[in-house]
Design an enzyme around this catalytic site. Sequence first.
Site, short mmCIF file in Angstrom:
data_model
loop_
_atom_site.label_atom_id
_atom_site.label_comp_id
_atom_site.label_asym_id
_atom_site.label_seq_id
_atom_site.Cartn_x
_atom_site.Cartn_y
_atom_site.Cartn_z
N TRP A 130 4.00 7.02 22.66
CA TRP A 130 3.60 8.26 21.99
C TRP A 130 2.10 8.49 22.23
O TRP A 130 1.30 7.56 22.07
CB TRP A 130 3.88 8.10 20.48
CG TRP A 130 3.49 9.27 19.64
CD1 TRP A 130 3.73 10.59 19.88
CD2 TRP A 130 2.79 9.21 18.38
NE1 TRP A 130 3.23 11.36 18.85
CE2 TRP A 130 2.65 10.54 17.92
CE3 TRP A 130 2.27 8.17 17.60
CZ2 TRP A 130 2.02 10.85 16.72
CZ3 TRP A 130 1.65 8.48 16.41
CH2 TRP A 130 1.53 9.81 15.98
N ASP A 211 7.45 0.45 15.34
CA ASP A 211 7.25 1.85 14.94
C ASP A 211 8.64 2.45 14.75
O ASP A 211 9.40 2.62 15.70
CB ASP A 211 6.47 2.60 16.02
CG ASP A 211 6.15 4.04 15.59
OD1 ASP A 211 6.80 4.54 14.65
OD2 ASP A 211 5.27 4.66 16.20
N LYS A 246 11.08 12.63 9.95
CA LYS A 246 12.20 13.17 10.74
C LYS A 246 13.53 12.99 10.02
O LYS A 246 14.32 13.92 9.95
CB LYS A 246 12.26 12.49 12.10
CG LYS A 246 10.93 12.04 12.67
CD LYS A 246 10.17 13.11 13.41
CE LYS A 246 8.75 12.64 13.66
NZ LYS A 246 8.02 13.35 14.65
C1 LMR Z 1 5.83 14.11 18.43
O1 LMR Z 1 5.71 13.12 19.14
O2 LMR Z 1 6.00 15.24 18.90
C2 LMR Z 1 5.78 13.97 16.94
O3 LMR Z 1 5.70 12.63 16.60
C3 LMR Z 1 4.73 14.81 16.32
C4 LMR Z 1 3.35 14.32 16.58
O4 LMR Z 1 2.61 14.14 15.60
O5 LMR Z 1 2.95 14.11 17.72
#
Ligand code: LMR
Length: 396
Positions: A130, A211, A246
Amino acid sequence: MFQTIERRPPDPILGLSAAYKSDTNPNKVDLGVGIYKDEAGNCPVMRAVKTAEQKLWQIEDSKSYIAQAGPELFLKHSLDLMLGNDHAAVKGKRAAAVLAPGGSGALRVAAEFVARSFPGTRIFVSDPTWNNHIPLLGSAGLKLELYPYYDYQKHSIKFDEMMAKLKQAGKGDLVLIHGCCHNPCGADLNHAMWQAVADAALKQGFTPFIDLAYQGLGDGLVEDVYGLRLLASQLPEVIVAASASKNFGLYRERTGTVLVVTETPAATEAAATQVVGTAREMYSVPPAHGAALVGMILEDAALRADWDAELTDMRNRINGLRAKLVAKLQAKGVDRDFSFIQNEKGMFSFLGLTQEQVKKLIGDYSIYMVGSSRINVAGINNANIDTLVNAIAAVL
Ligand code: LMR
């Protein structure tokens, strides 16, 4: 003082929402930020949440601070949801939960807790991960190392390379693993892989940091924590940052959990006080609303069943969209195999497009996605799927 401050570019994920909003193309498609969307393109308040909010409005008699660790009901059910009440770590009082402001808040508090307690701690994170993991964990003071994870050509996990890199992780190191529904690639560890990670952690002494942002959106509420439960039953220590954004749709209420599993009840209790103390230094006390709702929903059999049913519908819808997208791309005669999308889990998959092709999709077709070609599958619906398929075919 502030005259020399430079403007930050928009966030690579959240910035997409503003760009999408200001786009006047009536056929625009938003596959950017990871929020669940229904067939009408709305991110709904879940039914059980609405009902719980009505009840809460009637019974809440104070806006005084809540307990620093969070409300009892929330903590009890968070442990149960993640580990299960009959898990050895729960029964043995080796697991403790602390409320945090969202999954990101949980990640940050957990990271700060570790970095302050053990300065210089390394954390191994998947490549890719992420977008926000890197700055969020890095600026807490953890030293980041990448481990290979996703093979963009084969659309699968580079497990041998991952494990080869993780040989470098030892006692005092954290290894961040996506509990389910990997963000951004949707490729999850299978049972044998989880076992191999557990074996390596046991042998080498590293601590898994899970996570868990999408429990219930992959294969099911219990199925999605297979790996976490396995690690927590075989290892002395695990730390988790979980999100209710979510699976309860509580994005803006910032509701998350830090879960700590250690070797003894005394160490667990001590660690929980440190997490709470770290939070006190950062933002004092956690927000109450989302945690109160989660506690009420999970405590009440009818509300819980309704929540579970709606979450199941959401999961099935996403999985149905995955299959539909693959079928439509095939039917369109696109000269590329997209069947991997059907095997991946959760909200995200990579389309496997170049940055230029993504730019074209955004600029020429108003189809918004992260620059890596990560799409939020939940943003697809019957009204926009043909637009998407035609545009992908065109840019390819
Ligand atoms: C995403 O990856 O789109 C979500 O987890 C929202 C974010 O905060 O990035």
